[in-house]
Design a protein around this motif. Structure first.
Motif, mmCIF file in Angstrom:
data_model
loop_
_atom_site.group_PDB
_atom_site.id
_atom_site.type_symbol
_atom_site.label_atom_id
_atom_site.label_comp_id
_atom_site.label_asym_id
_atom_site.label_seq_id
_atom_site.Cartn_x
_atom_site.Cartn_y
_atom_site.Cartn_z
ATOM 1 N N LEU A 1 -35.905 72.385 4.190
ATOM 2 C CA LEU A 1 -36.596 72.666 5.305
ATOM 3 C C LEU A 1 -37.868 73.549 4.548
ATOM 4 C CD1 LEU A 1 -34.311 73.192 8.281
ATOM 5 C CD2 LEU A 1 -36.374 71.348 8.070
ATOM 6 N N ARG A 2 -37.686 74.516 3.647
ATOM 7 C CA ARG A 2 -38.596 75.280 2.973
ATOM 8 C C ARG A 2 -39.527 74.425 2.286
ATOM 9 N NH1 ARG A 2 -33.997 78.877 2.176
ATOM 10 N NH2 ARG A 2 -34.073 80.826 3.740
ATOM 11 N N GLU A 3 -38.982 73.536 1.702
ATOM 12 C CA GLU A 3 -39.711 72.713 0.614
ATOM 13 C C GLU A 3 -40.816 72.054 1.470
ATOM 14 O OE1 GLU A 3 -37.145 70.161 -1.202
ATOM 15 O OE2 GLU A 3 -36.355 71.622 -2.597
ATOM 16 N N LEU A 4 -40.155 71.207 2.878
ATOM 17 C CA LEU A 4 -41.433 70.793 3.870
ATOM 18 C C LEU A 4 -42.322 71.766 4.243
ATOM 19 C CD1 LEU A 4 -41.979 68.403 5.484
ATOM 20 C CD2 LEU A 4 -40.355 68.799 7.090
ATOM 21 N N ARG A 5 -41.749 72.868 4.557
ATOM 22 C CA ARG A 5 -42.757 73.981 5.134
ATOM 23 C C ARG A 5 -43.882 74.362 4.253
ATOM 24 N NH1 ARG A 5 -40.427 79.678 5.637
ATOM 25 N NH2 ARG A 5 -40.747 79.396 3.384
ATOM 26 N N ASP A 6 -43.136 74.586 2.935
ATOM 27 C CA ASP A 6 -44.285 75.049 1.877
ATOM 28 C C ASP A 6 -45.442 73.764 1.253
ATOM 29 O OD1 ASP A 6 -43.433 77.363 2.177
ATOM 30 O OD2 ASP A 6 -42.024 77.340 0.566
ATOM 31 N N GLU A 7 -44.836 72.699 1.349
ATOM 32 C CA GLU A 7 -45.690 71.497 0.805
ATOM 33 C C GLU A 7 -46.626 70.812 2.071
ATOM 34 O OE1 GLU A 7 -43.039 68.678 -1.247
ATOM 35 O OE2 GLU A 7 -41.952 70.279 -2.161
ATOM 36 N N PHE A 8 -46.107 70.825 3.219
ATOM 37 C CA PHE A 8 -46.947 70.052 3.856
ATOM 38 C C PHE A 8 -48.335 70.436 4.319
ATOM 39 C CE2 PHE A 8 -48.450 68.877 8.123
ATOM 40 C CZ PHE A 8 -48.358 67.639 8.297
ATOM 41 N N ILE A 9 -48.674 71.891 4.307
ATOM 42 C CA ILE A 9 -49.929 72.270 4.621
ATOM 43 C C ILE A 9 -50.852 72.026 3.549
ATOM 44 C CG2 ILE A 9 -51.381 74.510 4.847
ATOM 45 C CD1 ILE A 9 -50.213 73.699 7.313
ATOM 46 N N PRO A 10 -50.511 72.188 1.874
ATOM 47 C CA PRO A 10 -51.528 71.879 1.151
ATOM 48 C C PRO A 10 -51.577 70.334 1.053
ATOM 49 C CG PRO A 10 -49.886 73.416 0.329
ATOM 50 C CD PRO A 10 -49.398 72.892 1.596
ATOM 51 N N MET A 11 -50.804 69.672 1.429
ATOM 52 C CA MET A 11 -51.129 68.103 1.523
ATOM 53 C C MET A 11 -52.077 67.682 2.550
ATOM 54 S SD MET A 11 -48.234 65.077 2.103
ATOM 55 C CE MET A 11 -47.551 65.743 3.642
ATOM 56 N N ALA A 12 -51.861 68.352 3.781
ATOM 57 C CA ALA A 12 -52.771 68.023 4.790
ATOM 58 C C ALA A 12 -54.217 68.531 4.554
ATOM 59 C CB ALA A 12 -52.150 68.963 6.381
ATOM 60 N N LEU A 13 -54.350 69.641 3.743
ATOM 61 C CA LEU A 13 -55.569 70.153 3.466
ATOM 62 C C LEU A 13 -56.295 69.193 2.319
ATOM 63 C CD1 LEU A 13 -54.578 74.038 3.047
ATOM 64 C CD2 LEU A 13 -56.244 72.974 4.748
ATOM 65 N N GLU A 14 -55.607 69.163 1.562
ATOM 66 C CA GLU A 14 -55.995 67.922 0.505
ATOM 67 C C GLU A 14 -56.701 66.638 1.276
ATOM 68 O OE1 GLU A 14 -54.691 65.533 -3.718
ATOM 69 O OE2 GLU A 14 -53.368 67.015 -2.460
ATOM 70 N N ARG A 15 -56.126 66.132 2.181
ATOM 71 C CA ARG A 15 -56.164 64.805 2.912
ATOM 72 C C ARG A 15 -57.134 65.208 3.764
ATOM 73 N NH1 ARG A 15 -54.141 60.807 0.228
ATOM 74 N NH2 ARG A 15 -52.337 61.055 -0.983
ATOM 75 N N GLU A 16 -57.296 66.415 3.977
ATOM 76 C CA GLU A 16 -58.308 66.627 5.312
ATOM 77 C C GLU A 16 -58.107 65.912 6.648
ATOM 78 O OE1 GLU A 16 -62.130 65.472 3.773
ATOM 79 O OE2 GLU A 16 -62.220 67.563 2.584
ATOM 80 N N TRP A 17 -56.573 66.036 6.950
ATOM 81 C CA TRP A 17 -56.346 65.548 8.377
ATOM 82 C C TRP A 17 -56.713 66.466 9.526
ATOM 83 C CZ3 TRP A 17 -50.503 65.013 6.338
ATOM 84 C CH2 TRP A 17 -50.527 63.967 5.476
ATOM 85 N N THR A 18 -56.838 65.868 10.537
ATOM 86 C CA THR A 18 -57.281 66.783 11.681
ATOM 87 C C THR A 18 -55.777 66.964 12.722
ATOM 88 O OG1 THR A 18 -59.416 66.218 11.757
ATOM 89 C CG2 THR A 18 -58.502 67.030 13.991
ATOM 90 N N ILE A 19 -55.565 68.314 12.863
ATOM 91 C CA ILE A 19 -54.103 68.567 13.611
ATOM 92 C C ILE A 19 -54.498 69.373 14.929
ATOM 93 C CG2 ILE A 19 -52.041 69.796 13.362
ATOM 94 C CD1 ILE A 19 -52.130 69.277 10.239
#
Length: 807
Positions: free
Chosen positions: A225-243
């Motif tokens: 779960l920590r891996e998911l928490r720490d990896e998701f934001i950079p991925m979302a920023l890189e792909r410029e998703w709107t949340i």
């Protein structure tokens, strides 16, 4: 590929798998709805028109029972609004809409069939299903809409897609344009504890008895779960998703008015790509809407349209997807750093005090909201007189923390747009719970949680570097992958400076549209070192004065004993035991809890008890329990005599409780020594076996040999009996044991209770205790199988030798 089921009319959606709800001829976008645990791909998103509150504790029974025909009939009569089908096409025409259902586990467990799939297994199946059913147009844009823990499924699905070697699976992540979360728990230093708590709350809310095995099976490990928490934001920023993260505005009655997912957890804290907004519903109802005119639905419609506005329609020529440039890669790196700094402020025990303090008894503490001090404190026209400072003082055990918890809960419920921060010092906790460093870390973490754009205060403090240059794209990738994970050494002056900037900047940003007051509740100042408290009081006096001169609405409420005696230059004081309302609270408690009949003598006993209490609520609670036990034993004739022999002073009462008999003296001493001198708070399991180890190795050996099954309830009763009721189990995220009140520790250490109870060790009781605790540990290690202990170090040779002798 098997053909997906289509639901174009009032039919019941299958409980598992992808179902097409709306299928236009030329779709430009796929919208996928994912429910949470105990949810259903149709019912989660369906509002019953006739009864908006009908999704009560029986709602789960509808999810898991075979009532498809009834549901279809209800829908045919237009009694329900399934908004993915009935409303969404008005907001996003020509979008293909799916719902995804997965095994919520509970039905199978209640019927004896065990399905051991976790969140990660569900996400893997979801990704495969998405890829298989988008083969005709794998590049069509995707928008995910998820409720509760379904958001964790979506996040893990996208992470798997991003890392997938097959292009078809990667297309899911590459085609995603945004996500709408409804009450999804994201944050937490230990995310598994957060999700564990949310899952248990939701099970309770839908009327299911919580089963530890069920919860543990549903949730993956903390590490993953920590891996998911720490990896998701950079991925979302890189792909410029709107949340867009929707947060529940109201709590559930079945949870005592508490929220399932607190505001501090229900958003990602990624201000450059995320918007957080409240939905005027509780956790279960927040994704159900009555129609196009539903004011809460309009919020959702606007959020979806904002995300979809950047998606080209099918007739528009789409520009090639651009990979990160030097500039946006640099921003990603800085955003990672800011979020990491924010997360590093938090510590696991940051909210433990909520479980430590007892809930108020019915109809108590309400007088506080009508008191002159409180009314003056909230009166903005009188802020120049008191600068927004209120200090509640009272005797040990008078009920100050309970009153503060009540005031805080009322502020969170009825203060509307006011933003409430809180910290309760805790002398029985870890260092951060009893220091001002922990206070400022907690308050700063909370204020940044409420207004994520304030996260840029880290830049002004020099904690986010602004001088990195990239020469090649490989440099970009390496810097993002080898992120600076070094936690800052938070020091007092840095934290004070950051908090002051955040408070003042908060007001500047909020006043632009509408003044939003900021309120702090800080309890138990006497449980922190006096020098730290003096510095803290001076800091808040300075901050409140700055707020007044800057026309900023900022208020602070302190609570402490009468000592330390610190004088405020300006501010309001309220002495608890002098308040008529507090005296009436004691009367109400005695009348409600003292169950010894209704004779004339009993009424005299009630009056004597109230008089003898001298305003100390803790004394009343203990004495009422003692008198009830006397009555239950048939000793009604001696009740008055027993009351008169009970000391009126709280410390003297503790002495009376601990010395009234000689039963189980060794167990009493061990329980007190472990709670007093262990390096950290122990769990019930740890204290149980620590006490048994102190009684001798044969006790644990006999227990193991007879294969006796010991439950947590057994352990709690044992601990309560050993300590004569002065040690309790606190039900926080991780259960721990502690004294029922800080005044017990005061009696033992400052009041010389230890020296009187165990005079033979008076000269060095602490040293003697540490030696005894060490011997308990050695006994335990020599008795149990070391392979189950998961010790970080090798077991001493002396212990190994001892084990060999025993075998």
């Amino acid at each position: 590929m098997s053909k997906l089921p289509h639901i174009s009319g009032p039919h019941v959606i299958p409980q598992t798998g992808l179902t097409v709800v709306v299928d236009p001829k030329e779709p430009f976008l796929d919208i996928i709805f994912v429910h949470g645990f105990t949810g259903h791909p149709q019912e989660t998103w369906t509002q019953k028109k006739a009864s908006p509150e009908s999704s009560g504790s029986n709602q789960f029974a509808k999810y898991q029972s075979d009532t498809c025909e009834q549901a279809a009939n209800a829908s045919q009569k237009s009694e329900c609004v399934f908004w993915p089908r009935d409303l969404l096409q008005h907001a996003v025409p020509n979008s293909r809409v799916f719902t995804y259902g997965y095994d919520s586990h509970i039905k199978h467990r209640l019927t004896g069939h065990l399905n051991k799939s976790t969140v990660y297994d569900i996400a893997g199946d979801f990704l495969v299903s998405l890829e298989a059913n988008r083969l005709q147009d794998p590049s069509r844009h995707l928008l995910f809409i998820a409720h509760s823990l379904g958001g964790i499924v979506v996040k893990e699905t996208l992470r798997r897609s991003n890392q997938a070697p097959q292009i078809g699976f990667r297309k899911v992540c590459e085609s995603t344009v945004g996500i709408v979360f409804f009450g999804t728990p994201h944050s937490g230093a230990d995310p598994r504890n957060i999700l564990h708590s949310v899952t248990e709350k939701f099970f309770k809310a839908v009327g299911i008895q919580v089963n530890e095995q069920i919860v543990n099976t549903l949730l993956p490990s903390s590490e993953r779960l920590r891996e998911l928490r720490d990896e998701f934001i950079p991925m979302a920023l890189e792909r410029e998703w709107t949340i867009h993260s929707f947060q529940e505005q109201y709590g559930l009655r079945l949870l005592g008015g508490n929220k399932v997912v607190e505001d501090t957890s229900s958003y990602l804290n990624a201000p450059t790509i995320e918007v957080a907004e409240h939905i005027g519903r509780d956790h279960r109802e927040m994704c159900r809407f009555s129609g196009l005119e539903d004011i809460e639905y309009k919020k959702v419609e606007a959020a979806i349209q904002r995300i979809v506005s950047k998606v080209p329609r099918s007739h528009e020529k789409e520009k090639p997807t651009e990979r990160p440039t030097t500039n946006n890669a640099f921003e990603i790196r800085k955003e990672q750093r800011r979020r990491f700094l924010w997360n590093s402020l938090r510590f696991d025990q940051i909210n433990d005090w909520r479980a430590d303090i007892q809930r108020t008894h019915a109809k108590t503490c309400e007088w506080f909201l009508r008191s002159y001090c409180y009314l003056d404190w909230i009166d903005s026209s009188k802020v120049n007189e008191h600068t927004g400072l209120l200090w509640i003082k009272g005797k040990p055990g008078a009920g100050k923390s309970t009153l503060m918890k009540f005031a805080l809960s009322q502020a969170e419920k009825v203060m509307g747009e006011e933003v409430v921060l809180s910290f309760f010092f805790h002398a029985r906790g870890i260092d951060l719970q009893k220091s001002t460093v922990g206070l400022y870390r907690s308050l700063l973490w909370q204020i940044l949680a409420r207004l994520p754009s304030l996260i840029y205060c880290f830049d002004s403090a020099g904690l986010v570097k602004d001088d990195i240059k990239y020469d090649t794209k490989d440099d970009i990738r390496r810097d993002i992958e080898h992120f600076d994970w070094n936690k800052p050494q938070w020091n007092l002056e840095m934290l004070k400076d950051l908090f002051e900037k955040a408070v003042l900047q908060w007001s500047v940003m909020r006043v632009r549209t509408n003044p939003v007051p900021l309120v702090c509740f800080i309890d138990a100042l006497d449980e922190c070192e006096e020098s730290q408290i003096r510095d803290m009081v001076a800091f808040f006096e300075h901050l409140c004065e700055r707020a007044v001169t800057s026309n900023i609405r900022f208020r602070v409420c302190f609570s402490s004993r009468h000592y330390p005696n610190i004088k405020m230059n300006r501010g309001l004081d309220l002495v608890l035991e002098g308040q008529p309302g507090h005296s009436q609270d004691i009367t109400n408690y005695v009348n409600s809890k003292l169950e010894i009949g209704h004779s004339g003598l009993v009424e005299q006993i009630r009056q004597e008890l109230h008089y003898k209490a001298s305003g100390v609520f803790m004394w009343v609670v203990l004495v009422v329990e003692m008198l009830n036990k006397e009555y239950d034993a048939g000793r009604i004739h001696s009740l008055r005599k027993r009351l008169r022999t009970i000391p009126g002073d709280l410390h003297e009462l503790f002495r009376d409780i601990l010395t009234r008999d000689e039963l189980h003296r060794n167990e009493l001493r061990l329980s007190i020594q472990w709670v007093l001198f262990s390096r950290r708070p122990l769990s019930p399991h740890e204290l149980y076996y620590a006490i048994l180890s102190g009684l001798g190795a044969n006790v644990i050996e006999d227990l193991a040999a007879e294969e006796i099954e010991i439950t947590v309830g057994d352990m709690k009763r044992f601990i309560l009996d050993c300590s004569k009721g002065l040690v309790e189990v606190v039900s926080s995220e991780c259960q721990t044991v502690q004294f029922i009140h800080e005044s017990v520790r005061d009696f033992l250490l400052r009041g010389k209770g230890l020296a009187e109870l165990w005079a033979e060790q008076e000269s060095d009781f602490q040293g003697y205790s540490h030696d005894l605790l060490k011997r308990c540990c050695v006994t335990y290690l020599a008795t149990v199988d070391p392979s189950v202990l998961r010790l970080p170090l090798e077991i001493p040779e002396s212990v190994v030798t001892s084990r060999k002798r025993r075998s």
